[in-house]
Design an enzyme around this catalytic site. Sequence first.
Site, PDB file in Angstrom:
ATOM      1  N   LYS A   1      16.584  71.791  58.429  1.00 43.88           N
ATOM      2  CA  LYS A   1      15.746  71.368  57.417  1.00 43.88           C
ATOM      3  C   LYS A   1      14.231  71.848  57.584  1.00 43.88           C
ATOM      4  CE  LYS A   1      18.495  67.144  56.692  1.00 43.88           C
ATOM      5  NZ  LYS A   1      19.018  65.796  57.371  1.00 43.88           N
TER       6      LYS A   1
ATOM      7  N   LYS B   1      22.340  72.504  54.205  1.00 36.81           N
ATOM      8  CA  LYS B   1      21.139  73.057  54.897  1.00 36.81           C
ATOM      9  C   LYS B   1      21.699  74.252  55.741  1.00 36.81           C
ATOM     10  CE  LYS B   1      22.433  68.957  56.142  1.00 36.81           C
ATOM     11  NZ  LYS B   1      22.280  67.523  55.919  1.00 36.81           N
TER      12      LYS B   1
ATOM     13  N   THR C   1      31.765  62.648  50.632  1.00 38.15           N
ATOM     14  CA  THR C   1      30.657  61.558  50.380  1.00 38.15           C
ATOM     15  C   THR C   1      29.798  61.933  49.516  1.00 38.15           C
ATOM     16  OG1 THR C   1      30.934  60.739  52.864  1.00 38.15           O
ATOM     17  CG2 THR C   1      28.795  59.916  51.617  1.00 38.15           C
TER      18      THR C   1
HETATM   19  N1  HSE Z   1      23.693  64.173  58.385  1.00 44.24           N
HETATM   20  C1  HSE Z   1      22.445  63.991  57.819  1.00 44.24           C
HETATM   21  C2  HSE Z   1      21.246  63.064  58.243  1.00 44.24           C
HETATM   22  C3  HSE Z   1      22.483  63.909  56.129  1.00 44.24           C
HETATM   23  O1  HSE Z   1      21.720  62.227  58.761  1.00 44.24           O
HETATM   24  O2  HSE Z   1      20.092  63.217  57.828  1.00 44.24           O
HETATM   25  C4  HSE Z   1      21.491  64.097  55.163  1.00 44.24           C
HETATM   26  O3  HSE Z   1      20.848  65.560  55.389  1.00 44.24           O
END
Ligand code: HSE
Length: 381
Positions: free
Chosen positions: A187, A87, A10
């Site tokens: 994060k 991350k 993606t």
């Molecule tokens: N899977 C992550 C989210 C993608 O939904 O935030 C972006 O970091």
Amino acid sequence: MKVAVLGYGTVGVGVCRMLASARGLSLGPVLVREGKATEPFHVTSLDDILADPAVEAVAEVMGGIEPAFTYAARILESGRHFVTANKALCAAHGIELDAIARRTGAAFLFSAACGGGVPFLHNLALAAESDSIRSLSGILNGTTNYMLDAMQSSGLDYGGALKEAQALGYAEADPTADVSGLDAMRKMQLGCAVAFGRLPQTGAACEGIEHLTAEDVKDLQARGLTCRLITRGRPAGKSVSAYVEPTLFPSGAPECSVRKNYNMARYVGENVGPIVLMGQGAGRFPTASAVIRDLSCVLQGQRAMFPVGCSAVEADNSGEEHPYYVRLSPADSRRLPIAKLLSAGESVRAVTEPVSVERMHAIARIIRKDGGDLFFAALEE
Ligand code: HSE
């Protein structure tokens, strides 16, 4: 600057399309899985990329810790700049990669790993240079925000909301990381490292939205409450507090206006006060735009995001406390200090006295280990 790309999913496709027209950047070879090469610029071995002396930077958007870590280390050892949206990789091995980059003079930037298109880490790294950062918080996962919004505003059930978020390209390859809060925690690990020079590698408390039911949503709505998955971090002695948990907001709170795949990231600086950034936190082009932004920062001379001397710590959540909304069995409710009973029956809904994050998450673990069912969410005071 010729940029090779690792991964063609993606975000990878988005990065390749944006590289075609990005100022000062051009698309080099793109690493795809064995048997998946369909374009002349596709390669299936990292050696093909390292053998091309014109490649000065590599953007990694393949995800996962291995082989991404081995590749990242080889790329940085070769003196090439390394930019990533990964991350999991940065939370697990960021400190090692930063050390290699500093030794070889290459750049190691990862602002795309937090907040999708929202330039949170980018601004935080800059702010931490000139101000003392007091705290970090926000909605840092687009998938769960999309799901919570869909469950609350369109009455979609949990499974239907997750399917939509996956179809829109927001979720991780394994969406467990999203719904369990782990993605948001990674994060925050990076946020703490960038802002405080302390990466909470262990001890963080992580509660996702997996235990939220359509019944819970109805009950919360009847009480005028909106649920968001909130991630927080701040200095705690020589360590940091770092945790993720569902949190309830009264209508009119800014968090209630964060819809769909949007993120809202907040930091408080000693001098600047609170700064809030909002935008699309997941998806092909929002995340690709963050990768391209990091590559532009490399062109402008930026080389690092972690402060010098950044080290791993064990998170300490004993000093953080909130009252919690809980839904659990009458027997399990006796394990918590209940301040107000909201409803009784087969399940009890109640509000607790203020309880530390460490204790609330530990009690939840015990209840579930014993086979009990529980939903809990912090009440924003
Ligand atoms: N899977 C992550 C989210 C993608 O939904 O935030 C972006 O970091």
